[in-house]
Design a protein around this motif. Sequence first.
Motif, PDB file in Angstrom:
ATOM      1  N   ASP A 109       0.843  -1.198   0.000  1.00 13.40           N
ATOM      2  CA  ASP A 109       0.000   0.000   0.000  1.00 13.40           C
ATOM      3  C   ASP A 109       0.879   1.247   0.000  1.00 13.40           C
ATOM      4  N   ASN A 110       0.769   2.051  -1.064  1.00 15.47           N
ATOM      5  CA  ASN A 110       1.574   3.272  -1.140  1.00 15.47           C
ATOM      6  C   ASN A 110       0.722   4.536  -1.236  1.00 15.47           C
ATOM      7  N   VAL A 111      -0.542   4.449  -0.795  1.00 15.40           N
ATOM      8  CA  VAL A 111      -1.456   5.595  -0.800  1.00 15.40           C
ATOM      9  C   VAL A 111      -1.358   6.288   0.552  1.00 15.40           C
ATOM     10  N   ASN A 112      -1.207   7.621   0.544  1.00 17.22           N
ATOM     11  CA  ASN A 112      -1.195   8.296   1.838  1.00 17.22           C
ATOM     12  C   ASN A 112      -2.607   8.277   2.430  1.00 17.22           C
ATOM     13  N   ASP A 113      -2.692   8.395   3.732  1.00 16.35           N
ATOM     14  CA  ASP A 113      -3.975   8.258   4.431  1.00 16.35           C
ATOM     15  C   ASP A 113      -4.998   9.295   4.010  1.00 16.35           C
ATOM     16  N   GLU A 114      -4.563  10.500   3.684  1.00 19.67           N
ATOM     17  CA  GLU A 114      -5.500  11.548   3.275  1.00 19.67           C
ATOM     18  C   GLU A 114      -6.234  11.157   1.990  1.00 19.67           C
ATOM     19  N   ILE A 115      -5.513  10.638   1.019  1.00 21.01           N
ATOM     20  CA  ILE A 115      -6.134  10.215  -0.247  1.00 21.01           C
ATOM     21  C   ILE A 115      -7.056   9.021  -0.005  1.00 21.01           C
ATOM     22  N   ALA A 116      -6.594   8.043   0.773  1.00 18.41           N
ATOM     23  CA  ALA A 116      -7.398   6.845   1.044  1.00 18.41           C
ATOM     24  C   ALA A 116      -8.662   7.193   1.817  1.00 18.41           C
ATOM     25  N   ASN A 117      -8.545   8.031   2.840  1.00 19.96           N
ATOM     26  CA  ASN A 117      -9.718   8.418   3.619  1.00 19.96           C
ATOM     27  C   ASN A 117     -10.700   9.228   2.787  1.00 19.96           C
ATOM     28  N   ASP A 118     -10.178  10.051   1.884  1.00 23.80           N
ATOM     29  CA  ASP A 118     -11.055  10.798   0.979  1.00 23.80           C
ATOM     30  C   ASP A 118     -11.821   9.830   0.084  1.00 23.80           C
ATOM     31  N   LEU A 119     -11.154   8.799  -0.375  1.00 22.37           N
ATOM     32  CA  LEU A 119     -11.799   7.797  -1.228  1.00 22.37           C
ATOM     33  C   LEU A 119     -12.927   7.089  -0.480  1.00 22.37           C
TER      34      LEU A 119
END
Length: 155
Positions: A109-119
């Motif tokens: 997993d290389n997605v930062n938490d801000e992008i993932a939580n936005d998703l």
Amino acid sequence: MFKRIAMPTVFVIIILIVSTALYARHSTFSCISQFSIVRNINTVNTRSEGLVFVDLNDEDLLINIDGLLTKNNKKYIISRTLKVKYKTYNERANLYKILHVRTTRDDSDNVNDEIANDLLFGEGTNEKLIFIKKVNGDVILFGNHTFPQYGCKRR
């Protein structure tokens, strides 16, 4: 004689009511589904697709999401499990307030938490809300506070 029959009958009825209430309260819903999301908001273009596993009970939502995510032509792999603790916020609107999120990320997993939580939950307010709706006991819809982004059917 009446007391000998009435007392055990009342006791059995109380046990049945309590056990039924406890069973209904702690019933879980589990499913797995493919997902695909395309969003174009202002200059931010997001596309994601993959598999989502959901396990839901009255207080916790477990989400395992694996897939590919592209945001403004930058590619990521998302592979994480979220354990979400929630409580009712607006029952008629199927909105629930997120109290706590515990995230476990896979090494890929290389997605930062801000992008993932936005998703998963959307952006905007400090108070994170999630939409959760069961349909006919076989389908669950969930997503951010504005709209259900994910659907999953019980197998």
